[in-house]
Design a protein around this motif. Structure first.
Motif, short mmCIF file in Angstrom:
data_model
loop_
_atom_site.label_atom_id
_atom_site.label_comp_id
_atom_site.label_asym_id
_atom_site.label_seq_id
_atom_site.Cartn_x
_atom_site.Cartn_y
_atom_site.Cartn_z
N TYR A 16 13.80 6.73 -5.25
CA TYR A 16 14.37 5.70 -4.40
C TYR A 16 13.29 4.94 -3.64
O TYR A 16 13.31 3.71 -3.58
CB TYR A 16 15.36 6.33 -3.42
N GLY A 17 12.34 5.68 -3.09
CA GLY A 17 11.23 5.03 -2.38
C GLY A 17 10.48 4.08 -3.29
O GLY A 17 10.13 2.96 -2.89
N SER B 76 0.81 -1.21 0.00
CA SER B 76 0.00 0.00 0.00
C SER B 76 0.85 1.27 0.00
O SER B 76 0.44 2.29 -0.52
CB SER B 76 -0.94 0.00 1.20
N THR B 77 2.06 1.19 0.55
CA THR B 77 2.88 2.39 0.61
C THR B 77 3.41 2.82 -0.73
O THR B 77 3.63 3.99 -0.97
CB THR B 77 4.07 2.19 1.54
N VAL B 78 3.67 1.83 -1.62
CA VAL B 78 4.21 2.20 -2.92
C VAL B 78 3.26 3.14 -3.63
O VAL B 78 3.67 4.07 -4.32
CB VAL B 78 4.41 0.95 -3.80
N ILE B 79 1.97 2.88 -3.47
CA ILE B 79 1.02 3.68 -4.22
C ILE B 79 0.54 4.89 -3.43
O ILE B 79 -0.31 5.63 -3.90
CB ILE B 79 -0.18 2.82 -4.68
N LEU B 80 1.10 5.09 -2.25
CA LEU B 80 0.60 6.18 -1.40
C LEU B 80 0.65 7.53 -2.12
O LEU B 80 -0.35 8.23 -2.23
CB LEU B 80 1.43 6.22 -0.12
N VAL B 81 1.83 7.87 -2.61
CA VAL B 81 1.98 9.19 -3.23
C VAL B 81 1.28 9.28 -4.59
O VAL B 81 0.52 10.23 -4.82
CB VAL B 81 3.46 9.60 -3.29
N GLU C 247 3.39 -0.11 10.46
CA GLU C 247 2.83 0.68 11.55
C GLU C 247 3.48 0.32 12.89
O GLU C 247 3.73 1.19 13.71
CB GLU C 247 1.32 0.49 11.66
N LEU C 248 3.73 -0.98 13.08
CA LEU C 248 4.27 -1.40 14.38
C LEU C 248 5.61 -0.73 14.67
O LEU C 248 5.73 -0.02 15.67
CB LEU C 248 4.36 -2.93 14.42
N PRO C 249 6.64 -0.92 13.83
CA PRO C 249 7.90 -0.21 14.12
C PRO C 249 7.74 1.31 14.07
O PRO C 249 8.41 2.02 14.81
CB PRO C 249 8.87 -0.71 13.05
N MET C 250 6.84 1.81 13.21
CA MET C 250 6.72 3.26 13.11
C MET C 250 6.21 3.86 14.41
O MET C 250 6.78 4.82 14.93
CB MET C 250 5.80 3.64 11.96
N ILE C 251 5.12 3.31 14.95
CA ILE C 251 4.54 3.90 16.15
C ILE C 251 5.32 3.49 17.39
O ILE C 251 5.49 4.27 18.32
CB ILE C 251 3.05 3.50 16.27
N MET C 252 5.85 2.27 17.40
CA MET C 252 6.52 1.78 18.60
C MET C 252 7.91 2.41 18.77
O MET C 252 8.23 2.92 19.83
CB MET C 252 6.65 0.26 18.49
N MET D 274 11.05 3.01 3.02
CA MET D 274 10.39 3.52 1.82
C MET D 274 9.47 4.68 2.17
O MET D 274 9.46 5.70 1.48
CB MET D 274 9.58 2.38 1.19
N TYR D 275 8.74 4.53 3.26
CA TYR D 275 7.83 5.59 3.69
C TYR D 275 8.59 6.89 3.93
O TYR D 275 8.19 7.97 3.50
CB TYR D 275 7.11 5.14 4.96
#
Lengths: 275, 313, 508
Positions: free
Chosen positions: B283-284, A117-122, B250-255, B271-272
């Motif tokens: 790159y992402g 889902s993140t790949v298509i986020l932007v 989400e887990l590593p991001m919030i934790m 990537m985020y």
């Protein structure tokens, strides 16, 4: 006498299950316990419940969270209804009829599960902008409604398991494809539909990242969004208020589950339904 | 097209395999109409952005516009030691959770299934479903508290006289990945065990009765009857678990935000950050494409296994 | 990704002409002395605001902006002023939100931000340039030009000039902000242990040792979470103190005393700033030595409760923007005070000196600030009326008269630069509390941005994570720098390639 015997035989089972249930419920206990503590109560006893229960935490959290209920309900209601309708139509077609392109379509649907889902986020964000939907509820509803692949997979497995004779007789009666869906597929799928519905509601209720990108209007913001901002976004941490907001964000789902528990469990066990 | 007994062969006799059979297409026209909304939505909201993202992975993009840079982003990616480390973290989490998903929820489902009293069975199921009403975000926040220095885990350890074991669970790089993995311990609550339970209910009563007559022990019954018959459920859950961990962060991001340092970084989070914080879209997108390929391969392997055994499609 | 260059040069030119003609027309109207310039304002005006400024009782610095917005709204009843809360829970996520929406052309009509970062500069062509407006009068002020409304010759604007000299970000006039180089301490605890606020880095460590011996946590250092940037800022201030001569060598263009992206790249490309400089390693070693006094789990996310308010912690970072969180915190029952970050002297380190750490963020004087505004070019594109309203709002908020309103609502009153504290406060308890904001006196050396983030946020984030690896003991400084060197080289190369106008070939 027999009853007692059965109970005795079950007793070790109950004890083992209890062993699993206690840690499962520990976080819920923590949430409820801390949500009732003011600053000093937390300082002295961060874990066990303290008296008096400090409802002021809930007042603060509620004033912040209350507006989110309506948004979540609307967004998720429309989104889930769309998923259920279109996913069941597609799954029914895929599972029951061997039309040209069926296999391609199946992989077309399934491959979506592999798109992170993140790949298509932007790019998706840019798309929403192009469609002029930013800061509207549609910006969340439409991508949600398009997330059908998992539901299609489950519906597919269900429709696929139905007996062939049922449909052959319907065909002899002259029913067309849509009538077969409407009068045969849909009624049979009702339990699994409620189950998927509840599952999707549960899944979407939590979504944080996407709404945070497209909903900056505070009047439109969703539960998870405001919860994270309330919990992590403040300079002074107030564990009691944060946990109270967590409890508040869980309440609608608690109610939903209390009401629909039987349907939900029945739905997930609907695989047992034969013809 | 594989012949499939469950699909009712409602069709005019298939024409030649080559060339377009218009009569057939016309016959199925209403079906195409029925799947059209799904196709359009998937095209617009998944395939179009995904292809856009894929193309971006060959570009250098900044506010001045986009430039084609060939494989530069991929070259960077394979030289990025921290990204490779983050894949190790991902594999750890994914393997750990696959191990979890094929064991504990199954065990609990089987245990509940053995409870003779049906209403007790029902209530046990409810007990293990209820905790999932806590939103994922809220539950991660609670577990974050559990792992904090003055938090639940250390309090419990001190209370039972294991004060020596207390530590900064999220600050100590030697244990932080384990802390993440142990979030939501004992991992039973949720949909997983219900799916197993549904599978167990599917097993015909005669088979089970026969095993009882044979005098099979409970364990034997589990190993020789239930476990093999639950394989489809297990495969589905393994697939879903793998996909979940490939795509979510989400887990590593919030934790921990991937920290301390790079200790809990996963590719999705990297990537985020590349996309959303650094605006390093090329790159992402390259990281995203690699993740996509991995998930695709897993899915295809899984499908192949499913197909040869069950012939579902 | 087509949307990224949604502003073609032609369109941009057109917008500039449009904006210019608008400027002229509005300026023409404003020469009349009635508020007629805005009499026909009507419709919705959306402003992106930095957090929930209408629900932040502990943040008087943003509450006052909300109040001023309300006052403006009251003057124009036909206008409906609405807020969009900038997304995210910390500084970085909020900049991300602004950046994404800026590049997508989806920002509201005007935007309120804090300390505009490099993201905003890099997208300068998407921000409206106030250059011409600043030469015209502000309708809400008696000064001849808007520029004169900003104290100290528009010093606050100097800090946000983009590399082509444009004024795209307008600072709000507010009183001295100390960055995070002011420390709040628990005076009750200090008295109990028998220590005084330190004057040098060595004394600072001694004080903390005594607090530690007494069983307290000497210092609370957030390294993750909403305030996770704070310790990078501490590292930054120490580095800039030790490397003052590098800053001077690299400061090749205006505004002086502040490095922009070009200057930092120049600094690295010409070898004036290199990882081999022993002072970079020394900064990290000083931080590591200091870290023995931080909360034990400083590498974990910050504690869920305010340990300072609980009375467990001796010293924390603060700044005047946050002071309300201490000064107005009902849970704090002990006496507290503030002191300024002590310098690393020659006695504390072989690279030490007597230069005071820079007041990060701005200049420690009235007239410099942390709240800024800009108008995306898309606003004028959407509607010239909305653009006129947005600019009028910003002019209203930044008019000199509003400074009094600002000052009256802050925990620290406004004061002339260099005013001794005893002329501002007579109550000795208040002198103790506010000393860190007044002493050492105002000095004109705001943070110089000797920082990778000035030209590349991505490698700066990498640097911060490597710093954590070092602090956690998993890497040595040599290993970290060896890993960072190629990243730095790449980033410099990328920046030079992206900015042909810098003419990097001519650098010596």
């Amino acid at each position: 006498m027999p009853k007692l015997k059965i109970f005795n035989r079950d007793l070790p089972l109950h004890l083992i299950l209890l062993l699993f249930a206690l840690p499962t419920f520990f976080p819920v206990f923590v949430m409820l316990s801390i949500s009732g503590k003011d600053f000093f109560q937390y300082g002295q006893q961060p874990l066990l419940p303290t008296l008096p229960f400090n409802f002021a935490n809930y007042e603060v959290a509620w004033s912040f969270m209350s507006s989110t209920y309506f948004n979540n309900t609307l967004i998720i209601g429309v989104g889930v209804a769309a998923i259920l309708l279109f996913a069941s139509l597609t799954a029914f077609s895929l599972a029951r009829f061997s039309f040209p392109g069926r296999k391609v379509l199946f992989y077309f649907v399934l491959a979506v599960l592999a798109i992170p889902s993140t790949v298509i986020l932007v790019p998706l964000f840019m798309l929403i902008v192009d469609l002029g939907l930013l800061n509207t509820r549609w910006a969340v509803i439409l991508p949600y409604a398009a997330s059908q692949s998992f539901a299609i997979l489950v519906f597919y497995t269900f429709f696929y398991s139905l007996s062939k004779e049922l449909f052959e007789s319907a065909q002899i009666d002259g029913a067309n494809f849509f009538q077969m869906y409407l009068h045969l597929g849909l009624p049979l799928a009702r339990p699994i539909m409620s189950a998927i519905g509840v599952f999707l509601i549960w899944l979407l209720w939590n979504d944080y990242i996407w709404p945070s990108l497209v909903l900056s209007d505070p009047e439109l913001q969703t539960v998870a969004l405001k919860l994270v901002v309330f919990y992590l976004g403040r300079g002074i941490p107030e564990p009691g208020q944060g946990m109270a907001a967590s409890v508040i964000s869980s309440i609608p789902l608690v109610l939903l589950f209390l009401v629909s528990m039987r349907t939900f469990i029945a739905g997930l066990t609907a695989g047992a339904i034969k013809g | 097209m594989s012949s499939n007994s469950a699909i009712s062969g409602i069709l005019p006799k298939a024409g030649s395999r080559r060339g377009v059979n218009w009569a057939r297409l016309r016959h199925f026209a209403p079906l195409y109409l029925m799947v059209l909304p799904t196709v359009v939505m998937l095209l617009v909201f998944f395939y179009y952005p995904a292809i856009n993202g894929f193309l971006t992975s060959f570009q250098y993009v900044d506010v001045r516009g986009a430039q084609w840079v060939g494989l530069d982003n991929y070259e960077r990616l394979f030289n990025d030691v921290r990204l490779i480390q983050s894949f190790r973290n991902l594999i750890f989490l994914a393997v750990f959770n696959v191990g979890v998903v094929i064991s504990l929820p199954l065990l609990v489902a089987a245990l509940i299934f053995r409870v003779k009293n049906l209403s007790a069975q029902y209530w046990w199921r409810i007990v293990f479903v209820i905790p999932i009403v806590v939103p994922a975000v809220a539950s991660i926040l609670v577990w974050r508290w559990m792992y904090s220095a003055d938090g639940g885990l250390n309090i419990l350890l001190s209370a039972v006289g294991l004060g020596d074991l207390t530590r900064s669970w999220l600050g100590d790089r030697d244990v932080v990945m384990w802390a993440l993995a142990f979030t939501n311990f004992p991992w039973v609550a949720g949909i997983n065990f219900l799916i197993y339970y549904a599978g167990l209910q599917d097993i015909s009563q005669e088979v089970l009765d026969a095993s009882v007559v044979d005098g099979a022990t409970s364990l034997r019954r589990f190993l020789s009857i239930e476990l093999p018959l639950l394989r489809p459920q297990m495969r589905l859950l393994v697939l879903l678990t793998l996909i979940y961990w490939m795509r979510s962060f989400e887990l590593p991001m919030i934790m921990t935000n991937g920290g301390p340092g790079f200790a809990t970084m996963v590719p999705g989070l990297r990537m985020y950050y590349a996309i959303n914080r650094d605006f390093d879209l090329g790159y992402g997108s390259a990281i995203g494409t690699i993740l996509f390929l991995i998930v695709l391969v897993i899915t295809l392997i899984q499908l192949r296994l499913t197909r040869t055994r069950d012939d579902v499609i | 990704m087509r949307k990224l260059h949604l502003l073609s040069p032609k369109l941009f030119l057109l917008l500039c002409i449009l904006a210019l003609s608008l400027t002229l027309s509005v300026a023409g109207v404003s020469s009349q002395d009635t508020p007629a310039h805005g009499a026909d304002f009507a419709g919705e005006l959306r402003v992106a605001v930095w957090g929930q400024i209408d629900q932040a009782p502990d943040r008087p610095d943003v509450t006052v902006v909300h109040n001023l917005f309300q006052q403006w709204q009251a003057m124009y009843p036909n206008v409906e002023l609405k807020y969009d809360y900038i997304g995210g829970t910390n500084v970085s996520e909020r900049f991300t939100w602004i950046n994404t929406n800026l590049l997508a052309g989806t920002l509201p009509d005007a935007v309120m931000i804090y300390f505009p970062g490099p993201d905003v500069y890099n997208a300068a062509d998407l921000l409206y340039n106030f250059g011409d407006d600043l030469q015209q009068a502000n309708p809400y002020s008696d000064n001849a030009t808007w520029l004169e409304d900003f104290p100290l010759d528009g010093l606050v604007l100097n800090q946000t000039v983009s590399s082509d000299g444009g004024n795209r970000v307008i600072g709000f006039t507010l009183s001295g902000d100390s960055g995070v180089t002011t420390y709040a301490y628990n005076k009750t605890m200090f008295d109990e242990v028998g220590v005084e606020p330190p004057q040098t880095w060595g004394e600072f460590l001694e004080v903390q040792q005594k607090l530690k011996d007494a069983g307290y946590t000497p210092f609370l250092m957030p390294t993750a979470g909403p305030l996770g940037w704070v310790w990078n800022w501490s590292e930054w201030t120490i580095r800039e103190q030790l490397m003052e001569d590098v800053i001077e060598q690299c400061d090749i263009e205006e505004p002086f005393n502040l490095l922009n992206d070009k200057e930092v790249v120049y600094c690295i490309a010409t070898g004036k700033l290199t990882l081999e400089d022993p002072r970079l390693a020394e900064t990290w070693e000083l931080m590591k030595e200091w870290s023995q006094y931080w909360q034990e789990d400083f590498l974990a996310p910050p504690p869920d409760v305010d340990l300072f308010a609980q009375g467990q912690v001796g010293v924390i970072n603060t700044m005047n923007l946050w002071l309300g969180q201490i000064a107005r915190n009902p849970n704090i029952t002990f006496e507290w005070g503030t002191f300024y970050q002590p310098p690393v002297t020659a006695a504390d380190s072989e690279f030490g000196n007597d230069i005071l750490p820079r007041r990060v963020g701005n200049l420690g004087q009235a007239g410099s600030g942390s709240v800024y505004f800009f108008i995306p070019t898309t606003t004028a594109d959407r509607s010239p009326e909305k653009f006129a309203m947005a600019r009028d709002l910003i002019q209203y908020v930044t008019a000199p008269a509003q400074l009094d309103i600002w000052c009256s609502q802050q925990p620290i009153p406004c004061y002339e630069p260099g005013t001794p504290i005893d002329q501002v406060y007579t109550d000795p308890a208040m002198v103790v509390r506010m000393r860190g904001f007044f002493e050492p006196g105002a000095f004109d050396n705001g943070g110089a941005s000797l920082n990778w983030a000035t030209f590349d946020r991505a490698i700066d984030a990498e640097w911060s994570r490597l710093f954590v690896e070092y602090m956690g003991g998993s890497m040595t400084i040599e290993e970290v720098f060896a890993e960072f060197q190629p990243l730095l080289d790449d980033a410099v190369e990328r920046a030079i390639r992206a900015h042909p106008e810098w003419d990097a070939d001519s650098w010596e």
